[in-house]
Design a protein around this motif. Structure first.
Motif, mmCIF file in Angstrom:
data_model
loop_
_atom_site.group_PDB
_atom_site.id
_atom_site.type_symbol
_atom_site.label_atom_id
_atom_site.label_comp_id
_atom_site.label_asym_id
_atom_site.label_seq_id
_atom_site.Cartn_x
_atom_site.Cartn_y
_atom_site.Cartn_z
ATOM 1 N N UNK A 1 0.817 -1.205 0.000
ATOM 2 C CA UNK A 1 0.000 0.000 0.000
ATOM 3 C C UNK A 1 0.858 1.265 0.000
ATOM 4 N N UNK A 2 1.992 1.221 0.705
ATOM 5 C CA UNK A 2 2.889 2.382 0.704
ATOM 6 C C UNK A 2 3.422 2.624 -0.708
ATOM 7 N N UNK A 3 3.854 1.569 -1.367
ATOM 8 C CA UNK A 3 4.371 1.709 -2.728
ATOM 9 C C UNK A 3 3.271 2.185 -3.677
ATOM 10 N N UNK A 4 2.079 1.656 -3.500
ATOM 11 C CA UNK A 4 0.935 2.068 -4.326
ATOM 12 C C UNK A 4 0.637 3.557 -4.139
ATOM 13 N N UNK A 5 0.633 4.013 -2.895
ATOM 14 C CA UNK A 5 0.345 5.415 -2.619
ATOM 15 C C UNK A 5 1.441 6.327 -3.158
ATOM 16 N N UNK A 6 2.699 5.920 -3.008
ATOM 17 C CA UNK A 6 3.811 6.731 -3.527
ATOM 18 C C UNK A 6 3.714 6.875 -5.039
ATOM 19 N N UNK A 7 3.434 5.769 -5.721
ATOM 20 C CA UNK A 7 3.325 5.805 -7.181
ATOM 21 C C UNK A 7 2.194 6.728 -7.628
ATOM 22 N N UNK A 8 1.050 6.643 -6.956
ATOM 23 C CA UNK A 8 -0.097 7.474 -7.303
ATOM 24 C C UNK A 8 0.202 8.953 -7.060
ATOM 25 N N UNK A 9 0.826 9.260 -5.928
ATOM 26 C CA UNK A 9 1.117 10.646 -5.592
ATOM 27 C C UNK A 9 2.125 11.251 -6.565
ATOM 28 N N UNK A 10 3.171 10.515 -6.886
ATOM 29 C CA UNK A 10 4.171 11.019 -7.832
ATOM 30 C C UNK A 10 3.558 11.267 -9.203
ATOM 31 N N UNK A 11 2.668 10.380 -9.635
ATOM 32 C CA UNK A 11 2.017 10.560 -10.938
ATOM 33 C C UNK A 11 1.116 11.791 -10.947
ATOM 34 N N UNK A 12 0.543 12.122 -9.793
ATOM 35 C CA UNK A 12 -0.393 13.248 -9.715
ATOM 36 C C UNK A 12 0.304 14.591 -9.804
ATOM 37 N N UNK A 13 1.600 14.645 -9.482
ATOM 38 C CA UNK A 13 2.304 15.930 -9.454
ATOM 39 C C UNK A 13 3.312 16.062 -10.588
ATOM 40 N N UNK A 14 3.185 15.227 -11.615
ATOM 41 C CA UNK A 14 4.087 15.343 -12.760
ATOM 42 C C UNK A 14 3.894 16.677 -13.452
ATOM 43 N N UNK A 15 2.631 17.087 -13.634
ATOM 44 C CA UNK A 15 2.320 18.370 -14.268
ATOM 45 C C UNK A 15 1.486 19.202 -13.301
ATOM 46 N N UNK A 16 2.081 20.222 -12.760
ATOM 47 C CA UNK A 16 1.395 21.113 -11.830
ATOM 48 C C UNK A 16 1.644 22.556 -12.257
ATOM 49 N N UNK A 17 0.765 23.491 -11.855
ATOM 50 C CA UNK A 17 0.922 24.891 -12.263
ATOM 51 C C UNK A 17 2.110 25.589 -11.620
ATOM 52 N N UNK A 18 2.763 24.967 -10.635
ATOM 53 C CA UNK A 18 3.933 25.538 -9.972
ATOM 54 C C UNK A 18 4.827 24.384 -9.516
ATOM 55 N N UNK A 19 6.103 24.663 -9.252
ATOM 56 C CA UNK A 19 6.995 23.587 -8.812
ATOM 57 C C UNK A 19 6.554 22.987 -7.485
ATOM 58 N N UNK A 20 6.690 21.684 -7.360
ATOM 59 C CA UNK A 20 6.404 20.992 -6.102
ATOM 60 C C UNK A 20 7.689 20.981 -5.281
ATOM 61 N N UNK A 21 7.672 21.694 -4.157
ATOM 62 C CA UNK A 21 8.870 21.848 -3.342
ATOM 63 C C UNK A 21 9.027 20.744 -2.310
ATOM 64 N N UNK A 22 7.932 20.129 -1.904
ATOM 65 C CA UNK A 22 8.001 19.060 -0.903
ATOM 66 C C UNK A 22 6.717 18.247 -0.962
ATOM 67 N N UNK A 23 6.796 17.004 -0.510
ATOM 68 C CA UNK A 23 5.623 16.138 -0.438
ATOM 69 C C UNK A 23 5.682 15.329 0.850
ATOM 70 N N UNK A 24 4.519 15.053 1.406
ATOM 71 C CA UNK A 24 4.442 14.200 2.594
ATOM 72 C C UNK A 24 3.266 13.248 2.439
ATOM 73 N N UNK A 25 3.504 11.997 2.714
ATOM 74 C CA UNK A 25 2.486 10.961 2.590
ATOM 75 C C UNK A 25 2.372 10.236 3.922
ATOM 76 N N UNK A 26 1.135 10.109 4.412
ATOM 77 C CA UNK A 26 0.918 9.441 5.696
ATOM 78 C C UNK A 26 -0.189 8.411 5.563
ATOM 79 N N UNK A 27 0.098 7.173 5.969
ATOM 80 C CA UNK A 27 -0.879 6.091 5.970
ATOM 81 C C UNK A 27 -0.992 5.556 7.396
ATOM 82 N N UNK A 28 -2.202 5.575 7.925
ATOM 83 C CA UNK A 28 -2.449 5.040 9.264
ATOM 84 C C UNK A 28 -3.470 3.921 9.193
ATOM 85 N N UNK A 29 -3.180 2.819 9.877
ATOM 86 C CA UNK A 29 -4.152 1.736 10.020
ATOM 87 C C UNK A 29 -4.359 1.483 11.499
#
Length: 239
Positions: free
Chosen positions: A1-29
């Motif tokens: 699930x961590x790998x799945x979430x990382x892949x999805x998040x990285x794909x979502x910020x490939x094209x953004x209206x401004x540079x992505x300076x940092x990202x944080x991903x949190x999964x809690x179960x």
């Protein structure tokens, strides 16, 4: 699930209206079998200096990831509409927040009072904002409430979700200003002056999601709130 979430998040910020300076991903179960939605996901990015956050709780981790990502993409697309925040219409087809109301899955977990603790304290600089801009930030950060300094009074205030609409609490009453806002809002009670410890006691006694108060030590407005996991958080403005 961590790998799945990382892949999805990285794909979502490939094209953004401004540079992505940092990202944080949190999964809690949460292992508590009594929890209806034990999987919680938070995604936060710094988009050219503007923080954007989305979160969702669901019965499965994959659903929580997908729903969070959908909300994050909407907020990325909405970052270019900040100038329109002064002209918002409530829940119409042209509003930047249409179709993105908070999920019922985000309700705080019920935890015995004796087991609750203050686990997070947030302190940050607050720049003066209009009510409309504060509502924009509330949606952009996916918060249930947002502490800000009202640009017309210079005092701390809080906008918050109230059913399908919004509410506002202010240290200084400005009914004429609220009347000019083109969004239906309810006016909550004025904050009382107390300590942070007593503010947490209010949460214990009322089961309210948050309480807005004036800290008797600093003289500044602050918010004590109930986190999604049932513990407490505190938001205070920086000096």
């Amino acid at each position: 699930m961590v790998a799945y979430a990382r892949e999805k998040l990285l794909a979502a910020v490939v094209r953004t209206p401004a540079p992505v300076l940092a990202m944080e991903l949190r999964l809690d179960h949460h292992a508590d079998p009594a929890r209806e939605r034990p999987n919680h996901v938070e995604m936060t990015i710094d988009l050219g200096g503007t923080p954007i956050r989305a979160r969702y709780s669901a019965s499965t981790m994959s659903e929580a990831i997908d729903r969070t990502l959908t909300r994050l993409r909407r907020r990325i697309d909405a970052t270019g509409t900040r100038r329109q925040a002064r002209r918002l219409r409530h829940r119409d087809e042209e509003s930047w927040h249409h179709g993105d109301r908070p999920s019922s899955g985000r309700r705080a977990s019920s935890r015995p009072v004796d087991d609750r603790m203050l686990v997070r304290r947030k302190s940050f600089a607050i720049h003066p904002s209009s009510i409309e801009e504060a509502l924009y930030d509330l949606e952009l950060l996916d918060h249930d409430f947002f502490l800000f300094v009202h640009d017309e009074t210079g005092a701390e205030a809080v906008v918050y979700r109230a059913g399908d609409g919004y509410g506002i609490m202010e240290r200084t009453a400005t009914p004429e200003t609220i009347a000019r806002v083109d969004i239906p809002m309810i006016v909550g009670p004025h904050p009382t002056t107390t300590t942070a410890e007593d503010a947490l006691s209010v949460l214990d006694g009322t089961e309210a999601p948050f309480t807005f108060f004036v800290d008797s030590t600093t003289g500044r407005g602050a918010v004590a709130y109930r986190r999604y996991d049932g513990d407490y958080g505190l938001v205070v403005p920086a000096d």
